[in-house]
Design a protein around this motif. Structure first.
Motif, PDB file in Angstrom:
ATOM      1  N   ILE A  17       0.844  -1.194   0.000  1.00  0.00           N
ATOM      2  CA  ILE A  17       0.000   0.000   0.000  1.00  0.00           C
ATOM      3  C   ILE A  17       0.880   1.246   0.000  1.00  0.00           C
TER       4      ILE A  17
ATOM      5  N   SER B 102      -5.210   5.926   2.665  1.00  0.00           N
ATOM      6  CA  SER B 102      -4.206   4.859   2.659  1.00  0.00           C
ATOM      7  C   SER B 102      -4.001   4.303   4.067  1.00  0.00           C
TER       8      SER B 102
ATOM      9  N   THR C  78      -6.968   2.000   4.801  1.00  0.00           N
ATOM     10  CA  THR C  78      -6.825   0.786   3.992  1.00  0.00           C
ATOM     11  C   THR C  78      -5.813  -0.164   4.619  1.00  0.00           C
ATOM     12  N   ALA C  79      -4.687   0.371   5.048  1.00  0.00           N
ATOM     13  CA  ALA C  79      -3.654  -0.447   5.683  1.00  0.00           C
ATOM     14  C   ALA C  79      -4.162  -1.067   6.982  1.00  0.00           C
TER      15      ALA C  79
ATOM     16  N   GLY D  30      -2.887  -2.867  -2.663  1.00  0.00           N
ATOM     17  CA  GLY D  30      -4.136  -2.392  -2.083  1.00  0.00           C
ATOM     18  C   GLY D  30      -4.562  -1.085  -2.725  1.00  0.00           C
TER      19      GLY D  30
ATOM     20  N   THR E 174      -6.663   2.403  -2.614  1.00  0.00           N
ATOM     21  CA  THR E 174      -7.015   3.285  -1.501  1.00  0.00           C
ATOM     22  C   THR E 174      -8.101   4.296  -1.840  1.00  0.00           C
TER      23      THR E 174
END
Length: 293
Positions: A63, A71, A74-75, A167, A169
């Motif tokens: 990511i 972000s 998301t992480a 990933g 974001t």
């Protein structure tokens, strides 16, 4: 709850009476979910990420950590789902505070840390493509796209080395507005693509203990095109989302219904923003349908 939403909106954003009334309606209809419902939404996303991981026998996700809340959230969601998360800072003539926030989130989430300074590669590419001049907005956009695509090359190279995925974001508001670079921002799995930027993303980030400096940071594209996303959108994310949900709540979502609705709005600011949102969604359809077959 309106005060809670305003509190989660970065900067000193205020909304006028028309937007406050519409926001209250959207709260009552559940478009802006309460915190207990948000917990359920978060748990559902985590469950889906676990299922995806197991089904495809994956472990690692890469990511790009921009220093923004998208972000970081998301992480955090991937980590809660048991993935080995690799947070990557990718500075290109970056503002130091943005890079610092990205690293702060990597450290706070205790995920794998990587840094690739792509400034030299960007300068070389910009010179090769004869895009070193940034005197116009269009030129700034082109440079921003080069930055985003260089970063995605780097993320995918690392993901391939790890045998993992990238990933994505982007959130629902960005998805609707077309506020991303094709082949530069979208990864493989998008956990927050159904979450609104004005409430669900920052509130979930707060609930998952993302550093407040990131949750409260003014949203930017991280590409040096403008000082904030609001400068490019023409309104705040809160105004954008309220207008977007207003359009989505119409009995029919077609050109005639929408234009009739807009023409009947008497509040000049509201009319301008609703029209802006409508045109932005309409004119970026090609992005959401890419590639066209």
């Amino acid at each position: 709850m309106i005060n809670d939403i305003l509190e989660m909106t970065p900067g000193d954003v205020e909304i006028d009476e028309w937007f406050q009334k519409k926001l209250q309606i959207h709260i009552q209809s559940g478009v802006y979910p309460t915190e207990d419902i948000l917990i359920g939404i978060k748990n559902n996303i985590v469950t889906k990420l676990v299922e995806y991981k197991d089904e495809h026998q994956l472990n690692d996700v890469v990511i790009g950590m921009s220093g923004g809340v998208d972000s970081a959230l998301t992480a955090a969601l991937f980590k809660e789902a048991g993935w080995t998360v690799h947070g990557v800072t990718l500075p290109i003539h970056q503002k130091q505070e943005e890079q610092d926030r990205g690293q702060e989130c990597i450290d706070a989430l205790e995920i794998e840390s990587h840094t690739f300074d792509l400034t030299e590669q960007f300068d070389s590419m910009a010179e090769f493509l004869q895009h070193k001049e940034v005197s116009t907005y269009r030129a700034q956009q082109r440079q921003g796209n080069i930055r985003a695509r260089l970063r995605m090359i780097t993320l995918y190279t690392l993901a391939h080395e790890l045998g993992g995925i990238v990933g994505s974001t982007d959130n629902f508001s960005e998805l609707a507005s077309g506020f991303w670079t094709l082949h530069g921002d979208v990864g493989d799995v998008a956990p927050i693509q159904s979450l609104s930027k004005s409430w669900e993303v920052p509130m979930l980030a707060k609930m998952l203990n993302i550093p407040e400096s990131t949750v409260k940071a003014v949203p930017t594209d991280g590409l040096g095109i403008s000082n904030s996303d609001a400068d490019q959108l023409g309104c705040s994310y809160l105004e954008f989302d309220i207008a977007l949900f207003e359009l989505l709540s119409l009995p029919r979502i077609d050109k005639n219904t929408i234009e009739l609705y807009i023409n009947n709005i008497t509040d000049n600011k509201a009319k301008r923003i609703i029209e802006l949102v409508y045109n932005r969604v309409k004119n970026t359809t090609y992005k959401r349908a890419n590639p066209y077959n």
